[in-house]
Every structure is written in C-alpha cells, then in structure tokens.
Design an enzyme around this catalytic site. Structure first.
Site, PDB file in Angstrom:
ATOM      1  CB  SER A 111      32.138  43.587  42.716  1.00  0.00           C
ATOM      2  OG  SER A 111      31.764  42.299  43.139  1.00  0.00           O
TER       3      SER A 111
ATOM      4  CG  ASP B  83      29.979  33.660  43.559  1.00  0.00           C
ATOM      5  OD1 ASP B  83      30.743  32.671  43.573  1.00  0.00           O
ATOM      6  OD2 ASP B  83      30.382  34.827  43.678  1.00  0.00           O
TER       7      ASP B  83
ATOM      8  NE  ARG C 197      30.265  32.962  46.657  1.00  0.00           N
ATOM      9  CZ  ARG C 197      30.203  34.101  47.322  1.00  0.00           C
ATOM     10  NH1 ARG C 197      29.916  34.117  48.613  1.00  0.00           N
ATOM     11  NH2 ARG C 197      30.419  35.251  46.708  1.00  0.00           N
TER      12      ARG C 197
ATOM     13  CG  ASP D 252      24.441  43.902  46.344  1.00  0.00           C
ATOM     14  OD1 ASP D 252      24.010  45.067  46.155  1.00  0.00           O
ATOM     15  OD2 ASP D 252      25.303  43.365  45.633  1.00  0.00           O
TER      16      ASP D 252
HETATM   17  N1  ARG Z   1      35.516  35.009  39.246  1.00  0.00           N
HETATM   18  C1  ARG Z   1      35.613  34.481  40.566  1.00  0.00           C
HETATM   19  C2  ARG Z   1      34.760  33.249  40.699  1.00  0.00           C
HETATM   20  O1  ARG Z   1      33.846  33.082  39.960  1.00  0.00           O
HETATM   21  C3  ARG Z   1      35.343  35.498  41.627  1.00  0.00           C
HETATM   22  C4  ARG Z   1      33.968  35.995  41.788  1.00  0.00           C
HETATM   23  C5  ARG Z   1      34.013  37.003  42.876  1.00  0.00           C
HETATM   24  N2  ARG Z   1      32.789  37.630  43.211  1.00  0.00           N
HETATM   25  C6  ARG Z   1      32.726  38.947  43.487  1.00  0.00           C
HETATM   26  N3  ARG Z   1      31.621  39.411  43.954  1.00  0.00           N
HETATM   27  N4  ARG Z   1      33.718  39.733  43.301  1.00  0.00           N
HETATM   28  O2  ARG Z   1      35.017  32.447  41.539  1.00  0.00           O
END
Ligand code: ARG
Length: 402
Positions: free
Chosen positions: A177, A124, A95, A15
């Site tokens: 993912s 995110d 993040r 990506d």
């Molecule tokens: N659900 C989790 C969060 O919002 C993990 C997100 C993970 N992202 C991914 N690309 N797998 O913090």
C-alpha cells in the site's frame, strides 16, 4: 429532483475506482471525481479517462504541486517537524490540501457530500474528516468513506470490480500500500507487517540499495533564505524543481530510506517504511544552519515546539488555530536562517560537512585555541565562582553524600 452530487477524491487506484459505482449504488448520487496532482508523476489524462469510464459524471484534475510545497511542506520544514523524530510527514501534509479542494469543488458544484478512499484503521481518514469539517464550517457537507463502510476484503473488492468492468491490476508478487507525493513515498503492508523482517528491495522505488550506489560521494550545496531552500549549488530553483532534483540525487546515493515502528493516531502501532531523500536532506541542512544562527535557548524551545507541531500535523489538525499560532512563532525564528550548507551524500548517508551564514553566531576569535584568540581567559574564574555558588553553599551546609 436533480440527482445528488458527491465529490470523490480520486487517485485512479482500485479502491477509489470501486468507490465510484459503490457510491452511485448505495447513495443514489452521481459522482464527480477529483484528482489532485501532488507530483506523483502519474498519467493524469489516463486517470481522468478511467474515472469517466468507471462511471463518474465529471472528472477534474488540479495541479496542487506549488501550493503543496509552499503552503504545507515548507512551513513544516521551517518548523523542523518530523513525527516521532523520523517521519517527514509527506502523506500527512497532502491530506489537508486535498480536503481543501474537495470542499471547494463541492461548494462550486453544489454537492451534498464529499468522499475519500481511506479505511477505518488509519490516520488519513482523521486528516480528511477533520479538515473537511473545519473547511465546511457552518455549511452542511456530508462525508462518505466507502472503504470504511463497505464490508469487502481484497478478494471481494476485486470481484466487485470485475463485475463492473473496472480493470483489476494483476497480482504479480507483492502489492504494497503506497502513498506518494513530492515530499516522500509511504509504504505499508505485505512483508513490512512483520517488524523483524528487513524491508524487501521491491518495496523501494526512489532510492537505490547501498550496494548499487556510486563509490564516490556527491556534494551538494543548499542555500537558504529565511529558512527556505532557494538554490542548489548556487543555482536558484523553485520549490518543486528543487525538491525533484534532491529526490533524484539523494535516491541515486541511497539516501532517504526510513524504517519506523510508528504510533498511529488511532492507537495502533504500525511498521511504516518511507523514502524521502529530499525531505531528509533538507531537514538535515536546515537544522545545521539553525545550529549556526540561533542561540542555545532558541534552539531548545524550538525543538520542543517542533515536536508539538509534528503531532498536530500528524493527527490531522492542520486547520487549527493552534497550528496557526505555532506557525507564527516558527516564522519569527526564521528571520536570520539564511546561508548555505554543504551536504555529502555517500552510501546511504547524508552528512553536513560545511556551513556558512552572514548571520552566523560562530565567532572564530572566541572559539579558536590558536592565534587570534580574543576570549578573556581570566574572566572565566569569576563566572565559575558565581555559577557554582549555589552548589558550593549547599555543600557547606548539607555535605554532599553518595
Ligand atoms: N503512516 C503514514 C501516515 O500516517 C503513511 C500512511 C500512508 N498511507 C498508505 N496508504 N500507505 O502519514
């Protein structure tokens, strides 16, 4: 006029690789790739080369590991914050740190925008955008989120990549993912999207299935000072090394798998699977130590605020005055959270089997039923008379009925 610059948070995956030419073509800007190492164990020189080969005008690597642990993970551990009681917040904590570096580099390089690879459905993007907005302050800094703007699906994205000579990983089997850092591994997609199905074994990378774990348990002693883990089995370790070691030992014993149906900030329910051996072990141990050194009332209030804190972190408000205020409260709660906890790891379970602290509120003399009992049994009668007074008085005037 100079070409405009965009600083892109670059992971080396498909990506964010596709994002490089896409930003150049759609925004007529040059792209500076920025990769923050949060301890994923990736090949960083390779990522840097890939960014440059893919068309980035510069590629920077920053070691964010120490700061990640001491500035983001440990305060959250001290707060006891787990989102919805189970998720240790690994991705959510990474993040804001990445956002900080994006803004710093953008300022240093005179970039007009920063970019990240989050989609429009997840948490995110919120965490990135809100953090960037706060840290940019009154400076003008645009935010580009290609995956939220382009109209590509998995297939057309691969096609786009092939046309531009970006290596496309061969699709062998399931492609989950995944986001990982020292505090945990977050796994989404593929078979996990059916909440009835057990997560397949190939979703996991850090933890052994119970059937393959040793028959004998492993005991680990974790020492804390003011709520921070400082040693394992008596050996002092820095935060990063300590967490790496717990991830290894816990993973061997099958500890740290979490299967959660989660409420995303954007209103979607999502099936999320995590591997977080160190986080599970440290939260378990920290909570057990607090049970020994904090009063009942301190524990109650702290638990309520922990939940608030977890929501704040999850929802992307790391850089908010409210989080700072709560953090000051949590720091105060940790004054006497020093001591050691003995954990037993066995067949996927992590249990507390021993605790000790110089500040323990546990009094043997008060608790024991055996010899050495120092509790005044007769005083209990007066205590109960007064404690029960209001209900007794009420029952006399308003007879209790079912
Ligand atoms: N659900 C989790 C969060 O919002 C993990 C997100 C993970 N992202 C991914 N690309 N797998 O913090």
């Amino acid at each position: 006029m100079d070409t405009r610059k965009v600083v892109l948070a670059y992971s080396g995956g498909l990506d964010t690789s596709v994002a490089i030419p896409w930003i150049k073509e759609n925004y007529e800007a040059e792209v500076i790739a920025l990769t923050i190492d949060l301890g994923e164990g990736k090949n960083l020189p390779e990522i840097r080369n890939k960014a440059l080969k893919t068309g980035a005008s510069a590629a920077f690597i920053v070691d964010g590991r120490d700061s990640f642990i001491s500035d983001f993970v440990f305060p959250t551990l001290q707060a006891g914050a787990m989102y919805e009681g189970v998720y240790p917040l690994a991705t959510a904590l990474g993040r804001p740190l990445i956002a900080k570096h994006l803004v710093d580099v953008a300022v240093r390089e005179g970039a007009y925008a920063v970019a990240h690879g989050s989609t429009g459905k997840g948490n995110d993007q919120v965490r990135f955008d809100v953090s960037i907005m706060v840290l940019a302050g009154s400076r003008k800094l645009e935010i580009i989120a290609p995956a939220r703007e382009w109209d590509m699906n998995r297939e057309t994205e691969r096609e786009y990549a092939r046309k531009r000579d970006i290596p496309v990983p061969e699709k062998k089997g399931r492609v989950f993912s995944v986001d990982e850092n020292l505090w945990g591994r977050s796994i989404e997609g593929e078979d996990l999207e059916n909440p009835w199905d057990e997560p397949p074994e190939d979703a996991f990378a850090w933890t052994k299935p119970v059937a393959q774990t040793p028959d004998s348990p492993l005991f680990i002693e974790v020492s804390f000072e003011r709520g921070l883990p400082v040693a394992l089995d008596g050996e002092e370790l820095g935060g990063v090394a300590l967490i790496q070691q717990l991830n290894r030992s816990g993973g061997e014993q099958g500890v740290g798998r979490i299967d959660h149906l989660e409420n995303r900030h954007v209103g979607i329910k999502s099936r999320e699977v995590y591997e977080a051996p160190a986080a599970v072990m440290l939260h378990t141990a920290h909570r057990a130590l607090e049970a020994m050194v904090l009063t009942r009332e301190q524990l109650r209030i702290k638990e309520r605020l922990s939940q608030e804190y977890a929501d704040i972190v999850y929802n992307g408000l790391w850089y908010s005055a409210l989080r700072q205020d709560l953090n000051a409260y949590f720091q105060s709660t940790q004054r006497f959270v020093s001591g050691a906890i003995r954990l037993k790891l066995h067949k996927g379970n992590c249990t507390v089997v021993g605790r000790r602290s110089p500040y323990s509120l546990y009094s043997f003399g008060l608790a024991t039923y055996g010899k050495g009992d120092s509790f005044d049994h007769r005083a209990a009668k007066g205590f109960i008379n007064i404690f029960g007074l209001p209900v007794k008085n009420q029952a006399e005037k308003q007879p209790y009925q079912e």
